[in-house]
Design a protein around this motif. Structure first.
Motif, PDB file in Angstrom:
ATOM      1  N   VAL A 116       0.861  -1.186   0.000  1.00 36.79           N
ATOM      2  CA  VAL A 116       0.000   0.000   0.000  1.00 36.79           C
ATOM      3  C   VAL A 116       0.893   1.230   0.000  1.00 36.79           C
ATOM      4  O   VAL A 116       1.784   1.363   0.843  1.00 36.79           O
ATOM      5  CB  VAL A 116      -0.933   0.019   1.225  1.00 36.79           C
ATOM      6  CG1 VAL A 116      -1.770   1.296   1.250  1.00 36.79           C
ATOM      7  CG2 VAL A 116      -1.834  -1.212   1.244  1.00 36.79           C
ATOM      8  N   ARG A 117       0.655   2.126  -0.941  1.00 34.56           N
ATOM      9  CA  ARG A 117       1.433   3.362  -1.013  1.00 34.56           C
ATOM     10  C   ARG A 117       0.837   4.413  -0.078  1.00 34.56           C
ATOM     11  O   ARG A 117      -0.379   4.578  -0.007  1.00 34.56           O
ATOM     12  CB  ARG A 117       1.445   3.904  -2.439  1.00 34.56           C
ATOM     13  CG  ARG A 117       2.337   3.118  -3.400  1.00 34.56           C
ATOM     14  CD  ARG A 117       2.092   3.543  -4.837  1.00 34.56           C
ATOM     15  NE  ARG A 117       0.742   3.192  -5.266  1.00 34.56           N
ATOM     16  CZ  ARG A 117       0.033   3.913  -6.128  1.00 34.56           C
ATOM     17  NH1 ARG A 117       0.520   5.045  -6.621  1.00 34.56           N
ATOM     18  NH2 ARG A 117      -1.176   3.523  -6.478  1.00 34.56           N
ATOM     19  N   ALA A 128      -3.193   5.123  -0.872  1.00 33.97           N
ATOM     20  CA  ALA A 128      -3.884   4.782  -2.112  1.00 33.97           C
ATOM     21  C   ALA A 128      -4.868   3.659  -1.802  1.00 33.97           C
ATOM     22  O   ALA A 128      -4.480   2.602  -1.312  1.00 33.97           O
ATOM     23  CB  ALA A 128      -2.884   4.351  -3.177  1.00 33.97           C
ATOM     24  N   PRO A 130      -6.817   0.485  -1.720  1.00 29.46           N
ATOM     25  CA  PRO A 130      -6.573  -0.810  -2.359  1.00 29.46           C
ATOM     26  C   PRO A 130      -7.797  -1.240  -3.157  1.00 29.46           C
ATOM     27  O   PRO A 130      -8.911  -0.782  -2.901  1.00 29.46           O
ATOM     28  CB  PRO A 130      -6.315  -1.750  -1.170  1.00 29.46           C
ATOM     29  CG  PRO A 130      -7.064  -1.121  -0.044  1.00 29.46           C
ATOM     30  CD  PRO A 130      -6.994   0.364  -0.266  1.00 29.46           C
ATOM     31  N   PRO A 131      -7.621  -2.122  -4.142  1.00 26.41           N
ATOM     32  CA  PRO A 131      -8.771  -2.576  -4.921  1.00 26.41           C
ATOM     33  C   PRO A 131      -9.762  -3.334  -4.059  1.00 26.41           C
ATOM     34  O   PRO A 131      -9.380  -4.009  -3.084  1.00 26.41           O
ATOM     35  CB  PRO A 131      -8.156  -3.477  -5.990  1.00 26.41           C
ATOM     36  CG  PRO A 131      -6.831  -3.886  -5.429  1.00 26.41           C
ATOM     37  CD  PRO A 131      -6.366  -2.754  -4.586  1.00 26.41           C
ATOM     38  N   GLN A 235     -14.406   4.911  -3.871  1.00 26.31           N
ATOM     39  CA  GLN A 235     -14.385   4.226  -5.161  1.00 26.31           C
ATOM     40  C   GLN A 235     -15.801   4.083  -5.723  1.00 26.31           C
ATOM     41  O   GLN A 235     -16.029   4.253  -6.927  1.00 26.31           O
ATOM     42  CB  GLN A 235     -13.721   2.856  -4.991  1.00 26.31           C
ATOM     43  CG  GLN A 235     -12.227   2.950  -4.722  1.00 26.31           C
ATOM     44  CD  GLN A 235     -11.634   1.658  -4.191  1.00 26.31           C
ATOM     45  OE1 GLN A 235     -11.821   1.305  -3.039  1.00 26.31           O
ATOM     46  NE2 GLN A 235     -10.920   0.953  -5.037  1.00 26.31           N
ATOM     47  N   ALA A 265      -9.258  11.811  -6.096  1.00 19.82           N
ATOM     48  CA  ALA A 265      -9.032  10.905  -7.215  1.00 19.82           C
ATOM     49  C   ALA A 265      -8.037  11.560  -8.161  1.00 19.82           C
ATOM     50  O   ALA A 265      -8.302  12.624  -8.719  1.00 19.82           O
ATOM     51  CB  ALA A 265     -10.337  10.609  -7.933  1.00 19.82           C
ATOM     52  N   ASP A 267      -5.528  10.626 -11.394  1.00 26.22           N
ATOM     53  CA  ASP A 267      -5.237   9.620 -12.420  1.00 26.22           C
ATOM     54  C   ASP A 267      -6.039   8.354 -12.120  1.00 26.22           C
ATOM     55  O   ASP A 267      -7.246   8.406 -12.063  1.00 26.22           O
ATOM     56  CB  ASP A 267      -3.729   9.361 -12.503  1.00 26.22           C
ATOM     57  CG  ASP A 267      -2.956  10.610 -12.949  1.00 26.22           C
ATOM     58  OD1 ASP A 267      -3.508  11.388 -13.733  1.00 26.22           O
ATOM     59  OD2 ASP A 267      -1.816  10.792 -12.479  1.00 26.22           O
ATOM     60  N   HIS A 268      -5.361   7.242 -11.887  1.00 21.00           N
ATOM     61  CA  HIS A 268      -6.076   5.988 -11.643  1.00 21.00           C
ATOM     62  C   HIS A 268      -6.161   5.640 -10.153  1.00 21.00           C
ATOM     63  O   HIS A 268      -6.614   4.548  -9.802  1.00 21.00           O
ATOM     64  CB  HIS A 268      -5.404   4.835 -12.398  1.00 21.00           C
ATOM     65  CG  HIS A 268      -5.373   5.039 -13.883  1.00 21.00           C
ATOM     66  ND1 HIS A 268      -6.517   5.070 -14.654  1.00 21.00           N
ATOM     67  CD2 HIS A 268      -4.339   5.254 -14.731  1.00 21.00           C
ATOM     68  CE1 HIS A 268      -6.198   5.275 -15.916  1.00 21.00           C
ATOM     69  NE2 HIS A 268      -4.878   5.393 -15.993  1.00 21.00           N
ATOM     70  N   ASP A 269      -5.723   6.543  -9.284  1.00 21.25           N
ATOM     71  CA  ASP A 269      -5.700   6.265  -7.840  1.00 21.25           C
ATOM     72  C   ASP A 269      -6.714   7.116  -7.106  1.00 21.25           C
ATOM     73  O   ASP A 269      -6.986   8.261  -7.487  1.00 21.25           O
ATOM     74  CB  ASP A 269      -4.307   6.552  -7.256  1.00 21.25           C
ATOM     75  CG  ASP A 269      -3.268   5.558  -7.716  1.00 21.25           C
ATOM     76  OD1 ASP A 269      -3.553   4.357  -7.707  1.00 21.25           O
ATOM     77  OD2 ASP A 269      -2.164   6.010  -8.104  1.00 21.25           O
ATOM     78  N   ILE A 270      -7.248   6.558  -6.039  1.00 19.02           N
ATOM     79  CA  ILE A 270      -8.039   7.326  -5.090  1.00 19.02           C
ATOM     80  C   ILE A 270      -7.259   7.367  -3.788  1.00 19.02           C
ATOM     81  O   ILE A 270      -6.943   6.325  -3.201  1.00 19.02           O
ATOM     82  CB  ILE A 270      -9.435   6.712  -4.882  1.00 19.02           C
ATOM     83  CG1 ILE A 270     -10.272   6.902  -6.152  1.00 19.02           C
ATOM     84  CG2 ILE A 270     -10.136   7.355  -3.682  1.00 19.02           C
ATOM     85  CD1 ILE A 270     -11.662   6.342  -6.079  1.00 19.02           C
ATOM     86  N   TRP A 271      -6.920   8.579  -3.352  1.00 16.31           N
ATOM     87  CA  TRP A 271      -6.124   8.781  -2.150  1.00 16.31           C
ATOM     88  C   TRP A 271      -7.027   9.165  -0.988  1.00 16.31           C
ATOM     89  O   TRP A 271      -7.868  10.048  -1.122  1.00 16.31           O
ATOM     90  CB  TRP A 271      -5.068   9.855  -2.369  1.00 16.31           C
ATOM     91  CG  TRP A 271      -4.032   9.454  -3.378  1.00 16.31           C
ATOM     92  CD1 TRP A 271      -4.072   9.674  -4.724  1.00 16.31           C
ATOM     93  CD2 TRP A 271      -2.822   8.740  -3.120  1.00 16.31           C
ATOM     94  NE1 TRP A 271      -2.963   9.144  -5.319  1.00 16.31           N
ATOM     95  CE2 TRP A 271      -2.175   8.564  -4.369  1.00 16.31           C
ATOM     96  CE3 TRP A 271      -2.222   8.236  -1.965  1.00 16.31           C
ATOM     97  CZ2 TRP A 271      -0.945   7.902  -4.495  1.00 16.31           C
ATOM     98  CZ3 TRP A 271      -1.002   7.584  -2.082  1.00 16.31           C
ATOM     99  CH2 TRP A 271      -0.383   7.421  -3.320  1.00 16.31           C
TER     100      TRP A 271
END
Length: 286
Positions: A116-117, A128, A130-131, A235, A265, A267-271
């Motif tokens: 996890v970032r 970030a 996780p899925p 998400q 949100a 790019d492709h990440d949700i922080w």
């Protein structure tokens, strides 16, 4: 046959961190044992049971070459592969203990859910999301139980979905933040379900949404501020167009807390981020 000697207890660095708040004692507390590399699973679980907090985190050396540290997260009764406020609180404690990330500005946490970032964001830490490992509709028998547990008519639940990213959350959308604040839960009716409820504020104010998270059967019952649920809800809501790419969610209001979750949100990440503050610092004998 000789018995294995009991492990020798020693003093270990310890912190109790308040997460998702900039005010002492107004967020969600997390116990963090900073040097836990030689503890057994049983010792961790026993200590987590004793702290009587929603979660206790144990920091260990990483096993993945990209990770800065590894964390194991325990409730009083079980281990979670991932949880949100322990992620931010662990990163905060690791940095305060002198941790230096391999990549400047980004921490890589290793946990049961993988890597996890975590980054610094406007003075806050953010992870970030996780899925989701499970999403999609909630069956009607469970919806009826949730409506009864929230003491609301079934039609008041505008939408609901599974939001599993570690904990088995069910997300429920209500029409307004005021409806969320008015809930007087019947925990027995929701026994066995983890239910997060979110509703928007109609006017601009401190936050865009109000959140409450109910854990029937858990000692906490209502969680003060919930990173994992907010990550899943972001998400869901952003993906369905119900929330903008950046928003804030207040949580813990009915518990006398002042939790604030910042969602972005990019790019492709949700922080998912928030402030953290250390309330207790010292050592613990383990």
């Amino acid at each position: 046959m000789s018995q294995k000697p009991a492990p020798v207890r020693r003093r270990r660095p310890f912190a109790q961190v308040d997460v998702f708040t900039a005010e002492h004692y107004r967020g969600n507390p997390l116990a963090v044992v900073v040097d836990a590399g030689d503890l057994t699973t049983g010792q961790m679980q026993q200590f987590a049971n004793w702290t009587n907090l929603s979660e206790t985190a144990f920091l260990l050396p990483p096993t993945h070459p990209e990770a800065d540290y590894r964390v194991r997260i325990f409730t009083a009764h079980e281990e979670f592969p991932f949880a949100g406020h322990p992620t931010l609180g662990s990163a905060h404690a690791w940095l305060e203990a002198g941790g230096v990330p391999k990549v400047e500005g980004v921490l890589i946490q290793e946990c049961g859910a993988g890597l996890v970032r975590v980054k610094r964001d406007a003075g806050r830490l953010a992870f970030a999301a996780p899925p989701l490992t499970r999403s999609g509709p909630v069956d009607e028998p469970d919806m009826a139980r949730i409506a009864a547990g929230l003491r609301l008519p079934r039609q008041a639940l505008l939408d609901a979905t599974w939001l599993v990213n570690g904990p088995d959350w069910i997300g429920v959308l209500l029409e307004s933040a005021e409806q969320v604040l008015d809930i007087k839960p019947d925990y027995a009716a929701m026994e066995g379900l983890k239910v997060g409820v979110i509703g928007p504020y109609a006017a601009a104010g401190v936050a865009d949404f109000e959140v409450r998270a109910f854990i029937p059967g858990d000692a906490a019952a209502e969680d003060p501020v919930t990173g994992s649920f907010n990550a899943g809800a972001a998400q869901w809501l952003i993906g369905s167009g119900r929330a903008p790419a950046s928003y804030t969610a207040a949580q813990g209001t009915m518990l006398g807390r002042a939790g604030m979750v910042h969602v972005d949100a990019i790019d492709h990440d949700i922080w998912v981020g928030g402030n953290s503050i250390t309330c207790i610092s010292g050592t613990v004998v383990l």
